[in-house]
Design a protein around this motif. Structure first.
Motif, PDB file in Angstrom:
ATOM      1  N   ASN A 207       3.119  16.881  16.631  1.00 38.20           N
ATOM      2  CA  ASN A 207       3.336  16.495  18.023  1.00 38.20           C
ATOM      3  C   ASN A 207       4.170  15.220  18.085  1.00 38.20           C
ATOM      4  OD1 ASN A 207       2.446  14.660  20.370  1.00 38.20           O
ATOM      5  ND2 ASN A 207       2.083  16.769  21.038  1.00 38.20           N
ATOM      6  N   ILE A 208       5.140  15.154  19.086  1.00 42.13           N
ATOM      7  CA  ILE A 208       6.121  14.073  19.092  1.00 42.13           C
ATOM      8  C   ILE A 208       5.471  12.721  19.346  1.00 42.13           C
ATOM      9  CG2 ILE A 208       8.128  13.110  20.211  1.00 42.13           C
ATOM     10  CD1 ILE A 208       9.189  15.895  20.622  1.00 42.13           C
ATOM     11  N   TYR A 209       4.638  12.589  20.444  1.00 44.58           N
ATOM     12  CA  TYR A 209       4.126  11.268  20.824  1.00 44.58           C
ATOM     13  C   TYR A 209       3.114  10.756  19.799  1.00 44.58           C
ATOM     14  CZ  TYR A 209       6.431  12.264  25.227  1.00 44.58           C
ATOM     15  OH  TYR A 209       7.361  12.580  26.171  1.00 44.58           O
ATOM     16  N   THR A 210       2.086  11.591  19.638  1.00 41.95           N
ATOM     17  CA  THR A 210       1.089  11.162  18.651  1.00 41.95           C
ATOM     18  C   THR A 210       1.729  11.069  17.278  1.00 41.95           C
ATOM     19  OG1 THR A 210       0.433  13.465  18.454  1.00 41.95           O
ATOM     20  CG2 THR A 210      -0.965  12.027  19.780  1.00 41.95           C
ATOM     21  N   GLU A 211       2.688  12.025  17.186  1.00 42.11           N
ATOM     22  CA  GLU A 211       3.398  12.033  15.887  1.00 42.11           C
ATOM     23  C   GLU A 211       4.119  10.713  15.686  1.00 42.11           C
ATOM     24  OE1 GLU A 211       6.236  15.216  15.389  1.00 42.11           O
ATOM     25  OE2 GLU A 211       7.163  14.115  13.750  1.00 42.11           O
ATOM     26  N   GLN A 212       4.809  10.288  16.783  1.00 44.39           N
ATOM     27  CA  GLN A 212       5.551   9.033  16.657  1.00 44.39           C
ATOM     28  C   GLN A 212       4.618   7.859  16.429  1.00 44.39           C
ATOM     29  OE1 GLN A 212       8.158   8.696  20.041  1.00 44.39           O
ATOM     30  NE2 GLN A 212       9.896   9.441  18.880  1.00 44.39           N
ATOM     31  N   ALA A 213       3.514   7.853  17.275  1.00 41.76           N
ATOM     32  CA  ALA A 213       2.561   6.741  17.130  1.00 41.76           C
ATOM     33  C   ALA A 213       1.962   6.758  15.727  1.00 41.76           C
ATOM     34  CB  ALA A 213       1.473   6.848  18.176  1.00 41.76           C
ATOM     35  N   SER A 214       1.511   7.998  15.365  1.00 43.29           N
ATOM     36  CA  SER A 214       0.881   8.053  14.042  1.00 43.29           C
ATOM     37  C   SER A 214       1.921   7.811  12.968  1.00 43.29           C
ATOM     38  CB  SER A 214       0.190   9.396  13.842  1.00 43.29           C
ATOM     39  OG  SER A 214       1.159  10.420  13.789  1.00 43.29           O
ATOM     40  N   LYS A 215       3.167   8.262  13.323  1.00 45.73           N
ATOM     41  CA  LYS A 215       4.232   8.027  12.341  1.00 45.73           C
ATOM     42  C   LYS A 215       4.422   6.538  12.107  1.00 45.73           C
ATOM     43  CE  LYS A 215       7.942  11.390  11.799  1.00 45.73           C
ATOM     44  NZ  LYS A 215       9.173  11.909  12.396  1.00 45.73           N
ATOM     45  N   LEU A 216       4.404   5.790  13.245  1.00 46.53           N
ATOM     46  CA  LEU A 216       4.558   4.341  13.099  1.00 46.53           C
ATOM     47  C   LEU A 216       3.440   3.776  12.232  1.00 46.53           C
ATOM     48  CD1 LEU A 216       5.694   3.231  16.671  1.00 46.53           C
ATOM     49  CD2 LEU A 216       6.912   2.842  14.551  1.00 46.53           C
ATOM     50  N   ASN A 217       2.191   4.198  12.598  1.00 48.16           N
ATOM     51  CA  ASN A 217       1.053   3.735  11.806  1.00 48.16           C
ATOM     52  C   ASN A 217       1.215   4.137  10.358  1.00 48.16           C
ATOM     53  OD1 ASN A 217      -0.537   2.255  13.439  1.00 48.16           O
ATOM     54  ND2 ASN A 217      -1.700   3.996  14.227  1.00 48.16           N
ATOM     55  N   ASP A 218       1.559   5.441  10.225  1.00 50.86           N
ATOM     56  CA  ASP A 218       1.734   5.962   8.870  1.00 50.86           C
ATOM     57  C   ASP A 218       2.777   5.160   8.124  1.00 50.86           C
ATOM     58  OD1 ASP A 218       1.211   9.509   9.537  1.00 50.86           O
ATOM     59  OD2 ASP A 218      -0.149   7.866   9.036  1.00 50.86           O
ATOM     60  N   LYS A 219       3.884   4.918   8.900  1.00 50.63           N
ATOM     61  CA  LYS A 219       4.965   4.189   8.230  1.00 50.63           C
ATOM     62  C   LYS A 219       4.492   2.815   7.780  1.00 50.63           C
ATOM     63  CE  LYS A 219       9.515   5.819   9.598  1.00 50.63           C
ATOM     64  NZ  LYS A 219      10.464   5.774  10.733  1.00 50.63           N
ATOM     65  N   ALA A 220       3.771   2.169   8.698  1.00 53.83           N
ATOM     66  CA  ALA A 220       3.305   0.813   8.371  1.00 53.83           C
ATOM     67  C   ALA A 220       2.382   0.861   7.178  1.00 53.83           C
ATOM     68  CB  ALA A 220       2.601   0.200   9.579  1.00 53.83           C
ATOM     69  N   LEU A 221       1.426   1.839   7.252  1.00 52.72           N
ATOM     70  CA  LEU A 221       0.481   1.975   6.152  1.00 52.72           C
ATOM     71  C   LEU A 221       1.203   2.255   4.854  1.00 52.72           C
ATOM     72  CD1 LEU A 221      -2.361   4.059   7.845  1.00 52.72           C
ATOM     73  CD2 LEU A 221      -2.539   1.737   6.925  1.00 52.72           C
ATOM     74  N   ARG A 222       2.170   3.184   5.006  1.00 52.97           N
ATOM     75  CA  ARG A 222       2.903   3.577   3.797  1.00 52.97           C
ATOM     76  C   ARG A 222       3.637   2.378   3.205  1.00 52.97           C
ATOM     77  NH1 ARG A 222       5.833   7.631   5.980  1.00 52.97           N
ATOM     78  NH2 ARG A 222       3.918   8.762   6.409  1.00 52.97           N
ATOM     79  N   ARG A 223       4.219   1.607   4.164  1.00 52.44           N
ATOM     80  CA  ARG A 223       4.979   0.459   3.676  1.00 52.44           C
ATOM     81  C   ARG A 223       4.063  -0.527   2.980  1.00 52.44           C
ATOM     82  NH1 ARG A 223       7.350  -1.379   8.208  1.00 52.44           N
ATOM     83  NH2 ARG A 223       8.599   0.529   8.298  1.00 52.44           N
ATOM     84  N   LEU A 224       2.911  -0.721   3.562  1.00 49.81           N
ATOM     85  CA  LEU A 224       1.953  -1.633   2.938  1.00 49.81           C
ATOM     86  C   LEU A 224       1.571  -1.140   1.559  1.00 49.81           C
ATOM     87  CD1 LEU A 224      -0.413  -2.515   5.918  1.00 49.81           C
ATOM     88  CD2 LEU A 224       1.076  -4.066   4.667  1.00 49.81           C
ATOM     89  N   ALA A 225       1.308   0.194   1.517  1.00 50.57           N
ATOM     90  CA  ALA A 225       0.925   0.772   0.223  1.00 50.57           C
ATOM     91  C   ALA A 225       2.044   0.588  -0.783  1.00 50.57           C
ATOM     92  CB  ALA A 225       0.592   2.247   0.390  1.00 50.57           C
ATOM     93  N   GLN A 226       3.253   0.836  -0.311  1.00 52.04           N
ATOM     94  CA  GLN A 226       4.392   0.676  -1.225  1.00 52.04           C
ATOM     95  C   GLN A 226       4.534  -0.755  -1.688  1.00 52.04           C
ATOM     96  OE1 GLN A 226       7.751   2.257   0.843  1.00 52.04           O
ATOM     97  NE2 GLN A 226       6.744   4.245   0.998  1.00 52.04           N
ATOM     98  N   ASN A 227       4.306  -1.670  -0.765  1.00 57.30           N
ATOM     99  CA  ASN A 227       4.377  -3.076  -1.152  1.00 57.30           C
ATOM    100  C   ASN A 227       3.352  -3.404  -2.206  1.00 57.30           C
ATOM    101  OD1 ASN A 227       6.517  -3.819   0.366  1.00 57.30           O
ATOM    102  ND2 ASN A 227       5.338  -4.673   2.056  1.00 57.30           N
TER     103      ASN A 227
END
Lengths: 128, 379
Positions: B83-103
């Motif tokens: 889903n686009i909205y939740t997807e985007q929101a969760s994507k942002l969260n996911d991205k942030a989480l992912r970035r943190l994990a990558q860091n």
């Protein structure tokens, strides 16, 4: 120069079991070397003595499988009697004039210090 | 200039958060062999690199390349479609989480790399200390020092035998002491010191030689091949080697002209001594030849080519024991020769003899070091 083993064989035939065979060998030969078969140090001693014109009698101790002979030899060399003790003895052992002179070290030392020749002469090992 | 391969670029990229800005140029091209320390120092800003040994870059690159290939993979992962909205929101969260994990991941890998690098440095430092010690020892004795040769050796012979290492250390101090004694003798011989003082010097010098023979006897028991090869001596000394040391008859030949004035009898006695030495040396040499012959024969016994030679090795090992006795006999000959010289000559003449012997050895050692530096110049 009779090989010492011939003497031993002869003594055996006479039934002479009193021992003293080794002593006889040593007494009847001016210079006697007791050594293991193929011992290289013995070779060195022989060469040194040859250089002085001496032909030593060489007894191969490995062929002395008679316990009595081995024991007697050990006693003469001044070691302790007992089985296998002859193996612990330092060979080659050189007798000059019936007495234990020592090993390669003693022969070499006397050779350098000049004491060897008089000793040999004394034992009538030299022809000159 | 440098040709940065793909791997070098990855290294820069992934670890940039830990390195200072000088790092872009720090990774050398693989074409370079040992890289300059400056480049390595820039890699970890918090390290003082004064005592660093340049570490072979390919090793670090390999290690880092492996880790960084993994991090490269994780950075390319993307989330699946939804889903686009939740997807985007969760994507942002996911991205942030992912970035943190990558860091976290990058930081962890960075720490591991740092640890490995430090370990490598520590090892290299130890190795450097050992090499410096060896170099120092070798230079002191004027030995051939080839810095391009295999440097994994702990001692001059590559021996890790404690008996031999001990001998090498003892010999080093023996040599220092010997050089001191030689200059003492030199001063004494050219001055007017009294008989008693001279006697003390001479006795001490002869005792010093005896000390060497004792050391050698222990070393021969530890490793007779080491003694036989003259590994502790300089190359020129080894050239004149005979069964673990100097040839007594040669020594006497060298001494004779330096002992004037000699009495007629003394001259005769020294000449005879030389001859006796020669005979003893010949006898020992021939004995050695015989031993060599016997050991060779033992080793070659049986079928050469069978692949099974356990018994031959054992038999040969037993016979090698005689080698120790030969070395000891040769040393005994040397010792007795010195004693005989001492007996024949006066105190002053013995001092002259010892001085001549000592300086001759010094000349040999100097020849060795001059020759080796000449070889270096040519290379």
């Amino acid at each position: 120069m009779r090989k010492a083993l011939e003497l031993l064989a002869a003594a055996g035939e006479d039934g002479d079991q009193d021992g003293g065979i080794m002593r006889k060998v040593v007494a009847e030969n001016a210079v006697v070397i007791f050594a293991r078969n193929g011992c290289c140090m013995c070779h060195v001693v022989k060469l040194l003595l040859h250089g002085h014109g001496v032909s030593p009698t060489v007894v191969d101790v490995d062929e002395l499988n008679e316990v009595k002979l081995a024991g007697e030899l050990t006693e003469m060399i001044g070691g302790e009697e007992g089985p296998g003790s002859a193996a612990a003895m330092q060979f080659p052992a050189v007798f000059v004039g019936g007495e234990l002179f020592g090993g390669l070290e003693e022969i070499m030392g006397a050779h350098i210090s000049g004491e060897l020749v008089p000793k040999l002469r004394e034992a009538r090992a030299l022809w000159l | 200039m440098f040709s940065f391969g793909k791997q070098e670029l990855i290294v820069n990229h992934a670890s940039s958060n830990r390195m200072n800005s000088a790092s872009t140029q720090f990774v050398p091209s693989r074409r370079m062999g040992i890289c300059e320390p400056i480049h390595q120092m820039a890699m970890w800003g918090d390290f003082k690199g004064n005592d660093l040994l340049p570490v072979s870059p390919p090793m670090i690159l390999d290690f880092e390349a492996k880790l960084d290939n993994q991090s490269e993979d994780t950075s390319h992962q993307t989330a699946g479609p939804s889903n686009i909205y939740t997807e985007q929101a969760s994507k942002l969260n996911d991205k942030a989480l992912r970035r943190l994990a990558q860091n976290r991941e990058a930081a962890r890998k960075s720490r591991m790399r740092k640890k490995a690098y430090v370990q490598q440095l520590e090892n290299s430092k130890l190795k450097l200390i050992q090499l410096e010690q060896e170099l120092d020892r070798a230079r002191k004795q004027g030995r051939y020092v080839d810095s391009s040769a295999d440097t994994t050796q702990l001692s001059h012979s590559g021996s890790m035998n404690p008996g031999i290492l001990k001998f090498e250390m003892e010999y080093s101090s023996w040599l220092d002491e010997q050089n001191r004694r030689i200059s003492d003798l030199r001063k004494a011989v050219h001055s007017n010191i009294g008989e008693r003082e001279m006697q003390i010097l001479v006795d001490a010098a002869i005792k010093h030689y005896s000390h060497l023979f004792t050391m050698k006897a222990a070393a021969a028991k530890a490793d007779v091949f080491y003694i036989m090869s003259g590994m502790w001596k300089t190359p020129a000394e080894r050239f004149f080697f005979w069964i673990g040391g100097f040839r007594p008859s040669e020594t006497i030949k060298i001494l004779l002209p330096h002992l004037e004035p000699l009495l007629e009898q003394q001259h005769l006695d020294i000449s005879n001594l030389g001859q006796s030495c020669h005979q003893a040396e010949d006898a020992l040499s021939q004995g050695m030849d015989k031993l060599q012959h016997i050991i060779g024969g033992t080793l070659a016994d049986g079928q050469l080519g069978e692949g099974n030679y356990f018994s031959q090795i054992n038999a040969a090992k037993d016979k090698l024991e005689d080698l120790v006795r030969f070395v000891c006999q040769a040393d005994y000959l040397r010792q007795e020769t010195l004693q005989q010289i001492y007996r024949i000559l006066t105190t002053y003449q013995t001092a002259q003899a010892l001085l001549a012997m000592g300086e001759y050895s010094q000349r040999l050692r100097t020849l060795s070091s001059c020759w080796s530096s000449r070889s270096h110049e040519r290379a």
